[in-house]
Motif scaffolding. Structure first.
Motif, PDB file in Angstrom:
ATOM      1  N   MET A   1      47.888  32.176  19.597  1.00  0.00           N
ATOM      2  CA  MET A   1      46.814  32.172  20.591  1.00  0.00           C
ATOM      3  C   MET A   1      46.900  33.438  21.446  1.00  0.00           C
ATOM      4  SD  MET A   1      44.202  30.548  22.019  1.00  0.00           S
ATOM      5  CE  MET A   1      44.230  28.824  21.537  1.00  0.00           C
ATOM      6  N   GLN A   2      45.785  34.134  21.549  1.00  0.00           N
ATOM      7  CA  GLN A   2      45.707  35.329  22.411  1.00  0.00           C
ATOM      8  C   GLN A   2      45.014  34.931  23.715  1.00  0.00           C
ATOM      9  OE1 GLN A   2      46.058  39.248  21.925  1.00  0.00           O
ATOM     10  NE2 GLN A   2      46.108  38.643  24.066  1.00  0.00           N
ATOM     11  N   TYR A   3      45.642  35.256  24.835  1.00  0.00           N
ATOM     12  CA  TYR A   3      45.054  34.978  26.155  1.00  0.00           C
ATOM     13  C   TYR A   3      44.539  36.279  26.769  1.00  0.00           C
ATOM     14  CZ  TYR A   3      47.326  30.433  25.796  1.00  0.00           C
ATOM     15  OH  TYR A   3      47.711  29.185  25.373  1.00  0.00           O
ATOM     16  N   ILE A   4      43.299  36.239  27.239  1.00  0.00           N
ATOM     17  CA  ILE A   4      42.687  37.419  27.868  1.00  0.00           C
ATOM     18  C   ILE A   4      42.084  36.990  29.209  1.00  0.00           C
ATOM     19  CG2 ILE A   4      40.988  39.284  27.651  1.00  0.00           C
ATOM     20  CD1 ILE A   4      41.108  38.954  24.612  1.00  0.00           C
ATOM     21  N   TYR A   5      42.394  37.758  30.269  1.00  0.00           N
ATOM     22  CA  TYR A   5      41.859  37.476  31.607  1.00  0.00           C
ATOM     23  C   TYR A   5      40.793  38.512  31.950  1.00  0.00           C
ATOM     24  CZ  TYR A   5      41.524  36.806  36.645  1.00  0.00           C
ATOM     25  OH  TYR A   5      41.045  36.576  37.915  1.00  0.00           O
ATOM     26  N   LEU A   6      39.629  38.046  32.394  1.00  0.00           N
ATOM     27  CA  LEU A   6      38.529  38.946  32.763  1.00  0.00           C
ATOM     28  C   LEU A   6      38.264  38.842  34.262  1.00  0.00           C
ATOM     29  CD1 LEU A   6      36.062  38.235  29.799  1.00  0.00           C
ATOM     30  CD2 LEU A   6      37.950  39.872  29.918  1.00  0.00           C
ATOM     31  N   HIS A   7      38.475  39.969  34.949  1.00  0.00           N
ATOM     32  CA  HIS A   7      38.283  39.997  36.402  1.00  0.00           C
ATOM     33  C   HIS A   7      36.788  40.005  36.761  1.00  0.00           C
ATOM     34  CE1 HIS A   7      37.046  44.238  36.540  1.00  0.00           C
ATOM     35  NE2 HIS A   7      38.044  44.530  35.713  1.00  0.00           N
ATOM     36  N   GLY A   8      36.522  39.872  38.043  1.00  0.00           N
ATOM     37  CA  GLY A   8      35.142  39.758  38.518  1.00  0.00           C
ATOM     38  C   GLY A   8      34.458  41.087  38.784  1.00  0.00           C
ATOM     39  N   PHE A   9      33.266  40.999  39.320  1.00  0.00           N
ATOM     40  CA  PHE A   9      32.419  42.145  39.654  1.00  0.00           C
ATOM     41  C   PHE A   9      33.033  42.934  40.810  1.00  0.00           C
ATOM     42  CE2 PHE A   9      28.813  43.658  42.346  1.00  0.00           C
ATOM     43  CZ  PHE A   9      28.278  44.581  41.459  1.00  0.00           C
ATOM     44  N   ALA A  10      33.048  44.263  40.662  1.00  0.00           N
ATOM     45  CA  ALA A  10      33.591  45.161  41.698  1.00  0.00           C
ATOM     46  C   ALA A  10      35.038  44.793  42.035  1.00  0.00           C
ATOM     47  CB  ALA A  10      32.719  45.157  42.961  1.00  0.00           C
ATOM     48  N   SER A  11      35.750  44.331  41.015  1.00  0.00           N
ATOM     49  CA  SER A  11      37.161  43.973  41.153  1.00  0.00           C
ATOM     50  C   SER A  11      37.958  44.795  40.145  1.00  0.00           C
ATOM     51  CB  SER A  11      37.322  42.461  40.920  1.00  0.00           C
ATOM     52  OG  SER A  11      38.645  42.057  41.160  1.00  0.00           O
ATOM     53  N   SER A  12      39.192  44.374  39.864  1.00  0.00           N
ATOM     54  CA  SER A  12      40.013  45.149  38.926  1.00  0.00           C
ATOM     55  C   SER A  12      41.181  44.283  38.438  1.00  0.00           C
ATOM     56  CB  SER A  12      40.574  46.399  39.624  1.00  0.00           C
ATOM     57  OG  SER A  12      41.718  46.058  40.393  1.00  0.00           O
ATOM     58  N   PRO A  13      41.932  44.775  37.437  1.00  0.00           N
ATOM     59  CA  PRO A  13      43.118  44.040  36.980  1.00  0.00           C
ATOM     60  C   PRO A  13      44.178  43.890  38.069  1.00  0.00           C
ATOM     61  CG  PRO A  13      42.460  45.659  35.344  1.00  0.00           C
ATOM     62  CD  PRO A  13      41.661  45.941  36.576  1.00  0.00           C
ATOM     63  N   LYS A  14      44.010  44.640  39.180  1.00  0.00           N
ATOM     64  CA  LYS A  14      44.988  44.559  40.274  1.00  0.00           C
ATOM     65  C   LYS A  14      44.577  43.530  41.336  1.00  0.00           C
ATOM     66  CE  LYS A  14      46.886  49.231  39.934  1.00  0.00           C
ATOM     67  NZ  LYS A  14      46.062  49.882  38.927  1.00  0.00           N
ATOM     68  N   SER A  15      43.508  42.780  41.081  1.00  0.00           N
ATOM     69  CA  SER A  15      43.064  41.779  42.064  1.00  0.00           C
ATOM     70  C   SER A  15      44.148  40.723  42.259  1.00  0.00           C
ATOM     71  CB  SER A  15      41.772  41.104  41.601  1.00  0.00           C
ATOM     72  OG  SER A  15      42.033  40.175  40.553  1.00  0.00           O
ATOM     73  N   ALA A  16      44.112  40.054  43.406  1.00  0.00           N
ATOM     74  CA  ALA A  16      45.135  39.042  43.729  1.00  0.00           C
ATOM     75  C   ALA A  16      45.191  37.961  42.654  1.00  0.00           C
ATOM     76  CB  ALA A  16      44.839  38.435  45.103  1.00  0.00           C
ATOM     77  N   LYS A  17      44.013  37.498  42.194  1.00  0.00           N
ATOM     78  CA  LYS A  17      43.971  36.429  41.186  1.00  0.00           C
ATOM     79  C   LYS A  17      44.541  36.904  39.858  1.00  0.00           C
ATOM     80  CE  LYS A  17      39.766  34.456  41.232  1.00  0.00           C
ATOM     81  NZ  LYS A  17      39.191  34.673  42.483  1.00  0.00           N
ATOM     82  N   ALA A  18      44.128  38.095  39.435  1.00  0.00           N
ATOM     83  CA  ALA A  18      44.616  38.641  38.158  1.00  0.00           C
ATOM     84  C   ALA A  18      46.126  38.818  38.194  1.00  0.00           C
ATOM     85  CB  ALA A  18      43.931  39.976  37.860  1.00  0.00           C
ATOM     86  N   GLN A  19      46.630  39.338  39.324  1.00  0.00           N
ATOM     87  CA  GLN A  19      48.075  39.570  39.453  1.00  0.00           C
ATOM     88  C   GLN A  19      48.842  38.251  39.468  1.00  0.00           C
ATOM     89  OE1 GLN A  19      49.780  43.043  40.264  1.00  0.00           O
ATOM     90  NE2 GLN A  19      48.111  43.223  38.820  1.00  0.00           N
ATOM     91  N   ASP A  20      48.305  37.273  40.201  1.00  0.00           N
ATOM     92  CA  ASP A  20      48.978  35.975  40.303  1.00  0.00           C
ATOM     93  C   ASP A  20      49.077  35.309  38.925  1.00  0.00           C
ATOM     94  OD1 ASP A  20      49.920  33.585  42.022  1.00  0.00           O
ATOM     95  OD2 ASP A  20      48.310  32.720  40.818  1.00  0.00           O
ATOM     96  N   ILE A  21      47.951  35.263  38.227  1.00  0.00           N
ATOM     97  CA  ILE A  21      47.952  34.601  36.916  1.00  0.00           C
ATOM     98  C   ILE A  21      48.779  35.401  35.911  1.00  0.00           C
ATOM     99  CG2 ILE A  21      46.442  33.935  34.980  1.00  0.00           C
ATOM    100  CD1 ILE A  21      44.383  33.052  37.119  1.00  0.00           C
ATOM    101  N   GLY A  22      48.674  36.731  35.988  1.00  0.00           N
ATOM    102  CA  GLY A  22      49.483  37.588  35.111  1.00  0.00           C
ATOM    103  C   GLY A  22      50.976  37.344  35.303  1.00  0.00           C
ATOM    104  N   ASP A  23      51.407  37.243  36.575  1.00  0.00           N
ATOM    105  CA  ASP A  23      52.831  36.993  36.872  1.00  0.00           C
ATOM    106  C   ASP A  23      53.273  35.635  36.329  1.00  0.00           C
ATOM    107  OD1 ASP A  23      52.942  39.391  38.173  1.00  0.00           O
ATOM    108  OD2 ASP A  23      52.895  38.568  40.203  1.00  0.00           O
ATOM    109  N   ARG A  24      52.397  34.645  36.451  1.00  0.00           N
ATOM    110  CA  ARG A  24      52.757  33.296  35.984  1.00  0.00           C
ATOM    111  C   ARG A  24      52.858  33.253  34.453  1.00  0.00           C
ATOM    112  NH1 ARG A  24      52.000  29.304  40.223  1.00  0.00           N
ATOM    113  NH2 ARG A  24      50.955  30.210  42.043  1.00  0.00           N
ATOM    114  N   PHE A  25      51.982  33.988  33.780  1.00  0.00           N
ATOM    115  CA  PHE A  25      52.084  34.076  32.310  1.00  0.00           C
ATOM    116  C   PHE A  25      53.386  34.776  31.916  1.00  0.00           C
ATOM    117  CE2 PHE A  25      47.747  32.655  31.761  1.00  0.00           C
ATOM    118  CZ  PHE A  25      47.712  32.188  30.453  1.00  0.00           C
TER     119      PHE A  25
END
Length: 211
Positions: A1-25
């Motif tokens: 299984m490949q997991y891919i996270y897509l950030h929101g509009f005017a955001s980036s891979p460094k957003s708080a949500k992306a970083q939090d979920i990335g760290d947990r993975f």
């Protein structure tokens, strides 16, 4: 299984949500791809470009994919799930259903007319911490996407805050009501979902059967 996270509009891979979920993975030693949907050119951002960009990230056809999308990234995930059979699960965080109908009225008629005439508008970009120009092509491209086509019965988990000030929770309620394969979890939060990160992670683990 490949997991891919897509950030929101005017955001980036460094957003708080992306970083939090990335760290947990990372903690459960599971790879999570987080592409930068700005692609170095926010001015030319469109839904079509994002769909094309993410599809190029997909591994070969035999590998199933779970997409986790936040806000506009959630909407992009839903369209990818409709088009590509190898997308086998969706986790949508405050997905931007009815994006234009919620966002454009907030700009106001004058601002919208100026955008049409000048072909660009300065938008505050949270990922960059500054305002950047965005082409009016973003709007014309987005109008061709109609959510009623999203009918593939793909297991879908939506997590949406009841106090969401950007995309009202009614958008997700309406989407889920007509699609029995969609599970909607309503959280006591706003659009950022910043106060419910642990609840989100628990829901993701359960839904995706993560360790």
């Amino acid at each position: 299984m490949q997991y891919i996270y897509l950030h929101g509009f005017a955001s980036s891979p460094k957003s708080a949500k992306a970083q939090d979920i990335g760290d947990r993975f990372a903690k459960i030693q599971t790879k999570l791809k987080i592409p930068d949907l700005n692609a170095g050119n926010f001015f030319q951002l469109t839904i079509t470009r994002q769909l094309t960009q993410v599809a190029l990230e997909f591994p070969n056809d035999s590998v199933p994919i779970t997409l986790i999308g936040s806000s506009l990234g959630g909407l992009i995930s839903a369209y990818l799930g409709q088009k590509y059979p190898q997308v086998q699960r969706l986790v949508l965080l405050a997905p931007a259903f009815g994006f234009l109908s919620h966002w454009l009225p907030k700009l106001g008629d004058e601002e919208l007319q100026r955008w049409q005439q000048e072909k660009q508008l300065m938008i505050y970009h949270y990922g960059e911490g500054r305002s950047l120009p965005l082409s009016y092509n973003f709007v014309t491209d987005a109008t061709q996407y109609q959510e009623k086509i999203l009918q593939r019965p793909i297991p879908t988990l939506i997590l949406h805050g009841k106090q969401d000030e950007v995309i009202p929770i009614t958008a997700s309620r309406n989407f889920a009501r007509l699609r029995p394969w969609v599970e909607l979890v309503e959280l006591d939060s706003d659009h950022s979902l910043g106060n419910v990160t642990q609840e989100i992670w628990q829901a993701i683990c359960l839904f995706c059967q993560l360790p």
